[in-house]
Design an enzyme around this catalytic site. Structure first.
Site, PDB file in Angstrom:
ATOM      1  N   ARG A 171      19.530 -13.984  -7.840  1.00  0.00           N
ATOM      2  CA  ARG A 171      19.872 -12.733  -8.524  1.00  0.00           C
ATOM      3  C   ARG A 171      18.859 -11.632  -8.200  1.00  0.00           C
ATOM      4  NH1 ARG A 171      23.011 -12.667 -13.065  1.00  0.00           N
ATOM      5  NH2 ARG A 171      21.597 -11.265 -14.157  1.00  0.00           N
ATOM      6  N   ARG A 175      11.713  -7.325  -1.579  1.00  0.00           N
ATOM      7  CA  ARG A 175      11.811  -6.162  -0.689  1.00  0.00           C
ATOM      8  C   ARG A 175      10.493  -5.900   0.034  1.00  0.00           C
ATOM      9  NH1 ARG A 175      14.413  -3.315  -4.984  1.00  0.00           N
ATOM     10  NH2 ARG A 175      16.649  -3.699  -4.875  1.00  0.00           N
ATOM     11  N   ARG A 247      21.193 -21.324 -23.937  1.00  0.00           N
ATOM     12  CA  ARG A 247      19.934 -20.766 -24.431  1.00  0.00           C
ATOM     13  C   ARG A 247      20.292 -19.637 -25.385  1.00  0.00           C
ATOM     14  NH1 ARG A 247      15.691 -23.771 -23.955  1.00  0.00           N
ATOM     15  NH2 ARG A 247      14.225 -22.040 -23.647  1.00  0.00           N
ATOM     16  N   ARG A 277       9.589 -11.452 -22.488  1.00  0.00           N
ATOM     17  CA  ARG A 277       9.467 -10.035 -22.158  1.00  0.00           C
ATOM     18  C   ARG A 277       9.448  -9.202 -23.431  1.00  0.00           C
ATOM     19  NH1 ARG A 277      15.449  -9.297 -19.212  1.00  0.00           N
ATOM     20  NH2 ARG A 277      16.684 -10.051 -20.951  1.00  0.00           N
ATOM     21  N   GLU A 298      10.898 -10.838 -26.924  1.00  0.00           N
ATOM     22  CA  GLU A 298      12.049 -11.722 -26.689  1.00  0.00           C
ATOM     23  C   GLU A 298      11.588 -13.162 -26.438  1.00  0.00           C
ATOM     24  OE1 GLU A 298      14.930  -9.817 -24.111  1.00  0.00           O
ATOM     25  OE2 GLU A 298      15.533 -11.765 -23.310  1.00  0.00           O
ATOM     26  N   TYR A 346      27.448 -17.613 -16.311  1.00  0.00           N
ATOM     27  CA  TYR A 346      26.421 -16.557 -16.406  1.00  0.00           C
ATOM     28  C   TYR A 346      27.032 -15.317 -15.744  1.00  0.00           C
ATOM     29  CZ  TYR A 346      21.446 -14.967 -15.779  1.00  0.00           C
ATOM     30  OH  TYR A 346      20.239 -14.322 -15.805  1.00  0.00           O
ATOM     31  N   ASP A 348      27.607 -11.128 -15.277  1.00  0.00           N
ATOM     32  CA  ASP A 348      27.171  -9.751 -15.512  1.00  0.00           C
ATOM     33  C   ASP A 348      28.355  -8.951 -16.058  1.00  0.00           C
ATOM     34  OD1 ASP A 348      24.531 -10.049 -14.731  1.00  0.00           O
ATOM     35  OD2 ASP A 348      24.974  -9.690 -12.621  1.00  0.00           O
TER      36      ASP A 348
HETATM   37  N1  UDP Z   1      12.767 -14.499 -13.436  1.00  0.00           N
HETATM   38  C1  UDP Z   1      11.442 -14.851 -13.367  1.00  0.00           C
HETATM   39  N2  UDP Z   1      10.491 -13.904 -13.610  1.00  0.00           N
HETATM   40  C2  UDP Z   1      10.799 -12.633 -13.924  1.00  0.00           C
HETATM   41  C3  UDP Z   1      12.172 -12.267 -13.997  1.00  0.00           C
HETATM   42  C4  UDP Z   1      13.136 -13.235 -13.751  1.00  0.00           C
HETATM   43  O1  UDP Z   1      11.113 -15.992 -13.112  1.00  0.00           O
HETATM   44  O2  UDP Z   1       9.877 -11.827 -14.159  1.00  0.00           O
HETATM   45  C5  UDP Z   1      13.778 -15.550 -13.171  1.00  0.00           C
HETATM   46  C6  UDP Z   1      14.247 -16.223 -14.474  1.00  0.00           C
HETATM   47  O3  UDP Z   1      14.463 -17.586 -14.220  1.00  0.00           O
HETATM   48  C7  UDP Z   1      15.542 -15.506 -14.756  1.00  0.00           C
HETATM   49  C8  UDP Z   1      16.092 -15.257 -13.356  1.00  0.00           C
HETATM   50  O4  UDP Z   1      14.924 -14.999 -12.553  1.00  0.00           O
HETATM   51  O5  UDP Z   1      16.415 -16.300 -15.526  1.00  0.00           O
HETATM   52  C9  UDP Z   1      17.080 -14.120 -13.252  1.00  0.00           C
HETATM   53  O6  UDP Z   1      16.476 -12.936 -13.744  1.00  0.00           O
HETATM   54  P1  UDP Z   1      17.290 -11.740 -14.366  1.00  0.00           P
HETATM   55  O7  UDP Z   1      16.350 -10.620 -14.566  1.00  0.00           O
HETATM   56  O8  UDP Z   1      18.508 -11.515 -13.558  1.00  0.00           O
HETATM   57  O9  UDP Z   1      17.687 -12.362 -15.790  1.00  0.00           O
HETATM   58  P2  UDP Z   1      18.449 -11.685 -17.056  1.00  0.00           P
HETATM   59  O10 UDP Z   1      18.032 -10.241 -17.152  1.00  0.00           O
HETATM   60  O11 UDP Z   1      19.920 -11.906 -16.814  1.00  0.00           O
HETATM   61  O12 UDP Z   1      17.939 -12.503 -18.194  1.00  0.00           O
END
Ligand code: UDP
Length: 378
Positions: A171, A175, A247, A277, A298, A346, A348
């Site tokens: 996901r 870059r 979850r 976060r 969170e 999962y 979007d």
């Molecule tokens: N992830 C991570 N560190 C980060 C952000 C994301 O390890 O700082 C991993 C984590 O396993 C997460 C996945 O990447 O479930 C996908 O991230 P995304 O931001 O798409 O998750 P969402 O916002 O859908 O919770």
């Protein structure tokens, strides 16, 4: 025809609209007191900040049809998701980009140099990464994996990254330039008055009746020609085969007089910090000005009975149970399971809308003779 839509989130609202515009009568019910499902937004009474009540939702898509569709019902403001992460005593930019790499390694690499440098860190013996951990070790190497992904993912999923599929990490882009846009889609934005107002707009049609605070039980099917069910698949069957694992999230809400963190999303990469976060909601509406601030810490944990399901886990055990529920569902008629909870995926927001538009069109094209799943969950 008379159609019942269970759930007033994106799936239910969009399908209801398609059907109502074609002259059918749609009744949308939801157990909660508001529409919008987990996209629900609400202005905080004290600060005036638009709060993403069930956590942050940022709209991004490559699907022009979906982008046009949401723009019919809300004025979208430009929004770029620029996520930061705190790890090992510093604040870094996500997704991993040239700034992250140079800061992390104390270098001043140019794009090609950084690419070669990271490739040298990567485990090239992994040719076809299957797990999250393999994907990370193959594409960013152990240092960046440990700092940014390992701890966060253990907190988020309650599982070691070696037990999770590579698709979850896919996901996120990596870059080798200074583009820090979290998403790579063509269209990205935020509805000016929030998602709830947008979904209320979708539901605002003479052919649609919305009934909130109303839980679904299967006996309510009587009198309807078809049901679109966007609640939990296992819940439809009263969990008779067991519970599909999710979850759930706990939000520790706090307010702050001023600007708490200077950005909308600050991740915490380390396992020792108990939350994944902190979101500061006024930064999701950068065109607005507010003195006060509303923030969410969170926390992620296993979803129990009575908790709100967020992320389907989809491990081997869950997939086996899912396949039993799919087989059980296939014996039903007059119902179609849709959306994140109805198909245990999962999803979007843009994909949810696309699938809902397509399911609605399929209903019209088939004269109501719908399959149990418009999109197979497995
Ligand atoms: N992830 C991570 N560190 C980060 C952000 C994301 O390890 O700082 C991993 C984590 O396993 C997460 C996945 O990447 O479930 C996908 O991230 P995304 O931001 O798409 O998750 P969402 O916002 O859908 O919770």
């Amino acid at each position: 025809m008379d159609i019942l839509l269970v759930g007033a989130g994106l799936s239910g609202a969009v399908i209801a609209r398609v059907l109502a515009e074609a002259g059918h009568r749609a009744t949308v019910i939801d157990a909660r007191p508001h529409v919008g499902g987990n996209c629900h937004t609400e202005r905080d009474g004290d600060t005036g900040v638009m709060v993403h009540v069930y956590g942050p939702h940022i709209f991004h898509t490559d699907d022009e049809g979906v982008w046009d569709y949401v723009n019919r019902f809300a004025r979208f403001r430009p929004y770029r998701n620029r996520v930061k992460t705190t790890s090992q005593g510093q604040v870094y930019s996500l997704p991993i980009n040239l700034h992250t790499i140079n800061q992390f390694y104390g270098r001043t690499l140019r794009p090609d140099e950084a690419r070669a440098f990271i490739e040298a860190q990567a485990d090239r013996s992994i040719s076809d990464p299957q797990t999250f951990e393999e994907q990370a070790l193959r594409f960013v190497g152990p240092d960046l994996y440990e700092a940014f992904f390992k701890g966060y993912t253990i907190k988020q999923w309650g599982l070691h990254p070696s037990e999770l599929p590579a698709a979850i990490l896919k996901r996120l882009p990596v870059r080798f330039n200074y583009d820090d846009n979290y998403f790579f889609h063509r269209f990205q934005g935020m509805p000016e008055e929030g998602y709830t107002a947008m979904i209320e707009g979708i539901l605002d049609h003479p052919g649609i009746t919305v009934d909130l605070n109303r839980s679904f039980t299967r006996d309510q099917a009587a009198g309807f020609d078809h049901i679109f069910y966007s609640g939990p698949l296992d819940g439809y069957f009263d969990y008779e085969l067991g519970r599909l694992g999710y979850r759930t999230l706990d939000f520790e809400r706090f307010t702050y007089d001023g600007d708490y963190q200077g950005c909308a999303v600050m991740n915490y990469g380390e396992e020792e910090v108990p939350y994944t976060r902190i979101t500061e909601h006024k930064h999701f509406s950068p065109w607005e000005e507010h003195d006060g601030s509303v923030c969410y810490r969170e926390f992620s944990r296993a979803c129990d009975e009575g908790d709100i399901p967020y992320y389907p886990i989809r491990q081997v055990r869950e997939k086996a149970l899912l396949s039993d529920y799919v087989a059980r569902a296939e014996t039903e008629s007059g119902v179609t399971f849709v959306g994140r909870l109805g198909t245990y995926r999962y999803l979007d927001m843009d994909v949810t809308i696309r699938e809902a538009l397509d399911a609605g069109q399929m209903f019209l094209a088939k004269g109501g003779d719908m399959p149990v799943f418009a999109v197979p969950p497995l």
